[in-house]
Motif scaffolding. Sequence first.
Motif, PDB file in Angstrom:
ATOM      1  N   GLY A  67     -17.400   8.555 -28.035  1.00 48.37           N
ATOM      2  CA  GLY A  67     -17.890   7.568 -28.977  1.00 48.37           C
ATOM      3  C   GLY A  67     -18.308   6.330 -28.218  1.00 48.37           C
ATOM      4  N   GLN A  68     -19.329   5.644 -28.692  1.00 45.20           N
ATOM      5  CA  GLN A  68     -19.841   4.480 -27.974  1.00 45.20           C
ATOM      6  C   GLN A  68     -18.890   3.296 -28.093  1.00 45.20           C
ATOM      7  N   SER A  69     -18.752   2.561 -26.973  1.00 44.87           N
ATOM      8  CA  SER A  69     -17.867   1.407 -26.946  1.00 44.87           C
ATOM      9  C   SER A  69     -18.455   0.335 -26.042  1.00 44.87           C
ATOM     10  N   LEU A  70     -17.634  -0.639 -25.671  1.00 41.02           N
ATOM     11  CA  LEU A  70     -18.081  -1.797 -24.899  1.00 41.02           C
ATOM     12  C   LEU A  70     -17.177  -2.020 -23.692  1.00 41.02           C
ATOM     13  N   LEU A  71     -17.775  -2.388 -22.562  1.00 45.26           N
ATOM     14  CA  LEU A  71     -17.025  -2.731 -21.345  1.00 45.26           C
ATOM     15  C   LEU A  71     -17.289  -4.189 -21.008  1.00 45.26           C
ATOM     16  N   ALA A  94     -15.899   7.376 -22.855  1.00 43.61           N
ATOM     17  CA  ALA A  94     -15.399   8.197 -21.749  1.00 43.61           C
ATOM     18  C   ALA A  94     -15.971   7.736 -20.411  1.00 43.61           C
ATOM     19  N   ILE A  95     -17.239   7.349 -20.413  1.00 44.09           N
ATOM     20  CA  ILE A  95     -17.882   6.857 -19.188  1.00 44.09           C
ATOM     21  C   ILE A  95     -17.335   5.477 -18.828  1.00 44.09           C
ATOM     22  N   LEU A  96     -17.147   4.639 -19.835  1.00 45.30           N
ATOM     23  CA  LEU A  96     -16.635   3.289 -19.593  1.00 45.30           C
ATOM     24  C   LEU A  96     -15.202   3.313 -19.051  1.00 45.30           C
ATOM     25  N   TYR A  97     -14.384   4.254 -19.525  1.00 49.48           N
ATOM     26  CA  TYR A  97     -13.026   4.376 -18.996  1.00 49.48           C
ATOM     27  C   TYR A  97     -13.056   4.684 -17.499  1.00 49.48           C
ATOM     28  N   GLY A  98     -14.052   5.473 -17.093  1.00 51.45           N
ATOM     29  CA  GLY A  98     -14.207   5.768 -15.673  1.00 51.45           C
ATOM     30  C   GLY A  98     -14.528   4.517 -14.876  1.00 51.45           C
ATOM     31  N   MET A  99     -15.361   3.647 -15.443  1.00 49.84           N
ATOM     32  CA  MET A  99     -15.704   2.395 -14.765  1.00 49.84           C
ATOM     33  C   MET A  99     -14.495   1.474 -14.655  1.00 49.84           C
ATOM     34  N   SER A 100     -13.707   1.406 -15.728  1.00 52.65           N
ATOM     35  CA  SER A 100     -12.527   0.535 -15.695  1.00 52.65           C
ATOM     36  C   SER A 100     -11.496   1.041 -14.699  1.00 52.65           C
ATOM     37  N   LYS A 101     -11.493   2.351 -14.453  1.00 52.15           N
ATOM     38  CA  LYS A 101     -10.588   2.884 -13.423  1.00 52.15           C
ATOM     39  C   LYS A 101     -11.088   2.519 -12.028  1.00 52.15           C
ATOM     40  N   GLN A 102     -12.414   2.433 -11.886  1.00 58.65           N
ATOM     41  CA  GLN A 102     -12.983   2.006 -10.613  1.00 58.65           C
ATOM     42  C   GLN A 102     -12.627   0.552 -10.318  1.00 58.65           C
ATOM     43  N   GLY A 112     -25.071  -9.630 -17.021  1.00 60.82           N
ATOM     44  CA  GLY A 112     -24.877  -9.349 -18.432  1.00 60.82           C
ATOM     45  C   GLY A 112     -23.465  -9.710 -18.849  1.00 60.82           C
ATOM     46  N   ASP A 113     -23.254  -9.741 -20.167  1.00 57.95           N
ATOM     47  CA  ASP A 113     -21.932 -10.057 -20.710  1.00 57.95           C
ATOM     48  C   ASP A 113     -21.131  -8.806 -21.040  1.00 57.95           C
ATOM     49  N   VAL A 114     -21.840  -7.715 -21.299  1.00 59.63           N
ATOM     50  CA  VAL A 114     -21.187  -6.493 -21.757  1.00 59.63           C
ATOM     51  C   VAL A 114     -22.050  -5.296 -21.395  1.00 59.63           C
ATOM     52  N   LEU A 115     -21.397  -4.194 -21.078  1.00 64.39           N
ATOM     53  CA  LEU A 115     -22.089  -2.932 -20.804  1.00 64.39           C
ATOM     54  C   LEU A 115     -21.690  -1.953 -21.898  1.00 64.39           C
ATOM     55  N   THR A 116     -22.649  -1.249 -22.456  1.00 65.74           N
ATOM     56  CA  THR A 116     -22.323  -0.318 -23.532  1.00 65.74           C
ATOM     57  C   THR A 116     -22.814   1.089 -23.240  1.00 65.74           C
ATOM     58  N   THR A 117     -21.945   2.035 -23.494  1.00 65.80           N
ATOM     59  CA  THR A 117     -22.274   3.461 -23.459  1.00 65.80           C
ATOM     60  C   THR A 117     -21.056   4.191 -24.028  1.00 65.80           C
ATOM     61  N   TYR A 124     -12.164  -4.888 -15.277  1.00 65.86           N
ATOM     62  CA  TYR A 124     -13.017  -4.669 -16.443  1.00 65.86           C
ATOM     63  C   TYR A 124     -12.294  -3.746 -17.417  1.00 65.86           C
ATOM     64  N   THR A 125     -12.493  -4.004 -18.687  1.00 65.49           N
ATOM     65  CA  THR A 125     -11.743  -3.273 -19.704  1.00 65.49           C
ATOM     66  C   THR A 125     -12.630  -2.840 -20.863  1.00 65.49           C
ATOM     67  N   VAL A 126     -12.246  -1.741 -21.498  1.00 63.10           N
ATOM     68  CA  VAL A 126     -12.966  -1.213 -22.660  1.00 63.10           C
ATOM     69  C   VAL A 126     -12.386  -1.870 -23.914  1.00 63.10           C
ATOM     70  N   VAL A 127     -13.280  -2.393 -24.779  1.00 61.76           N
ATOM     71  CA  VAL A 127     -12.815  -3.107 -25.973  1.00 61.76           C
ATOM     72  C   VAL A 127     -13.538  -2.599 -27.229  1.00 61.76           C
ATOM     73  N   GLY A 128     -12.917  -2.881 -28.375  1.00 56.04           N
ATOM     74  CA  GLY A 128     -13.584  -2.696 -29.656  1.00 56.04           C
ATOM     75  C   GLY A 128     -13.547  -1.314 -30.261  1.00 56.04           C
ATOM     76  N   GLY A 129     -12.812  -0.389 -29.641  1.00 60.20           N
ATOM     77  CA  GLY A 129     -12.802   0.968 -30.192  1.00 60.20           C
ATOM     78  C   GLY A 129     -14.175   1.612 -30.082  1.00 60.20           C
TER      79      GLY A 129
END
Length: 267
Positions: free
Chosen positions: A130-134, A200-208, A192-197, A212-217
């Motif tokens: 599902g799409q979220s925000l980083l 699952a992909i954003l969680y990978g970035m936050s692990k890198q 930018g202020d936020v990255l969206t996709t 940076y954290t995934v927000v907003g469900g």
Amino acid sequence: MKKNHVLSLGTTVMLTLTLVLSGCNAKDSSGLKDIKDRGKLVVGVKYDTKLFGLKDTASGKVDGFDIDMSKAIAKKIFGDENKLELKEVTSKTRIPLLNNGDIDLIIATMTITDERKKQVDFSNVYFKAGQSLLVKQGSKIKGLADITKDTRVIGVKGATSIKNIEDKVSGLSVLQFENYQEAFTALKAGKGDVLTTDNAILYGMSKQDPGYTVVGGTFTDEPYGIAAKKGNTDLLQVVNDTISELKDNGQYAAIYEKWIGEKPSAD
């Protein structure tokens, strides 16, 4: 004699054209029989998406959820997961590469959409995202409600996430990059202020980078499918059989937990 000569010449020309056309079409052949005759499965995967397809620059090895799915399909076809060639794709290049015959399948965090169904045939869903925000830790952006037309939003060319968020926020303009690593680098550079996709992909970035954290469900449903050229029903059947078998024998759950860090939902 002249008539026979003309006929012979015409036959030769037709034969030559047939051979040329056959040669041109050889690359386009990516049905199950062609794959078996070739002796390997060629799959388009991402090289820049941690958890799903990420290339180690030191070793050259590509690992991730989509890679393990690719290996399982190769094993189903050949009895050997090593009879597999991985080719790098991006959200923008994957469908052209498939339809040009450069790859047999796309397994690259690809959301099933009605528009894409006009260009390719999809397998059953193999991953639900599902799409979220980083955002950077401490950001005032906590969810979609905090995004305005003045928010600097980053996305990736060819991804459904760009249209999704533009539909949600009137007047929004998204800064687009070629791939996820470029997009994440731009976010970290303050472009930018936020990255969206997909989350699952954003969680990978936050692990890198834990900064940076995934927000907003999630605010969309993004069912991932494996894509084949239109009409390749025999190949797609093998793909669907593989997905079903992996789920039935527990291997899918093991792959999911290995990369995502939790067990897949029951549905």
